[in-house]
Design a protein around this motif. Sequence first.
Motif, PDB file in Angstrom:
ATOM      1  N   GLY A   4       0.740  -0.926  -0.300  1.00 31.13           N
ATOM      2  CA  GLY A   4       0.189  -0.241  -0.005  1.00 31.13           C
ATOM      3  C   GLY A   4       0.546   1.234  -0.192  1.00 31.13           C
ATOM      4  O   GLY A   4       0.674   2.188  -0.791  1.00 31.13           O
ATOM      5  N   LEU A   5       2.403   1.491   0.925  1.00 33.57           N
ATOM      6  CA  LEU A   5       2.785   2.372   0.466  1.00 33.57           C
ATOM      7  C   LEU A   5       3.802   3.141  -0.584  1.00 33.57           C
ATOM      8  O   LEU A   5       3.699   3.635  -0.825  1.00 33.57           O
ATOM      9  CB  LEU A   5       4.284   2.689   2.021  1.00 33.57           C
ATOM     10  CG  LEU A   5       3.631   2.652   3.140  1.00 33.57           C
ATOM     11  CD1 LEU A   5       4.452   2.179   4.012  1.00 33.57           C
ATOM     12  CD2 LEU A   5       2.571   4.352   3.570  1.00 33.57           C
ATOM     13  N   LEU A  28       1.254   3.954  -2.627  1.00 31.09           N
ATOM     14  CA  LEU A  28       0.474   5.937  -2.347  1.00 31.09           C
ATOM     15  C   LEU A  28       2.062   6.288  -2.812  1.00 31.09           C
ATOM     16  O   LEU A  28       1.832   7.256  -3.565  1.00 31.09           O
ATOM     17  CB  LEU A  28       1.004   5.889  -0.924  1.00 31.09           C
ATOM     18  CG  LEU A  28       0.623   6.660  -0.235  1.00 31.09           C
ATOM     19  CD1 LEU A  28      -0.757   7.250  -1.032  1.00 31.09           C
ATOM     20  CD2 LEU A  28       0.476   6.774   1.379  1.00 31.09           C
ATOM     21  N   ALA A  29       3.592   5.870  -2.973  1.00 25.79           N
ATOM     22  CA  ALA A  29       4.363   6.612  -3.583  1.00 25.79           C
ATOM     23  C   ALA A  29       4.476   6.516  -4.801  1.00 25.79           C
ATOM     24  O   ALA A  29       4.579   7.357  -5.610  1.00 25.79           O
ATOM     25  CB  ALA A  29       5.273   5.939  -3.075  1.00 25.79           C
ATOM     26  N   THR A  78       2.151   6.730  -7.156  1.00 26.40           N
ATOM     27  CA  THR A  78       0.946   7.692  -7.457  1.00 26.40           C
ATOM     28  C   THR A  78       0.930   8.669  -8.864  1.00 26.40           C
ATOM     29  O   THR A  78       0.807   9.698  -9.266  1.00 26.40           O
ATOM     30  CB  THR A  78       0.164   8.557  -6.465  1.00 26.40           C
ATOM     31  OG1 THR A  78       0.810   9.091  -5.555  1.00 26.40           O
ATOM     32  CG2 THR A  78      -0.639   6.867  -6.106  1.00 26.40           C
TER      33      THR A  78
END
Length: 93
Positions: A81-82, A85-86, A88
């Motif tokens: 997930g991180l 997120l990074a 994107t």
Amino acid sequence: MDKSAGCGSDRFCHCSHLSSHDVGTSERVDAHFAANTIGLQMAAAGLGSAIIPSFLGILARQISLEIIPIGMVISFGSLFGLYLLADTSKLKA
């Protein structure tokens, strides 16, 4: 064997195609701060590789060994997930 097409039989993988897909740290931050940023990333990786197994060991001792696969799935999901997120910033470009 052509090493530009993939990993050869060497001990280490020298794949040139891996670096062409991702933008590295030196492209995301100013060149003046690249070494410090990479050092911070390495420190965070070392800290995470020490904390996550230790935390799972404490949980296994307190609860049972069956908590380890659950903790690994949660760790994987959190890290993935991180990563998304990074990552994107590539989708916006």
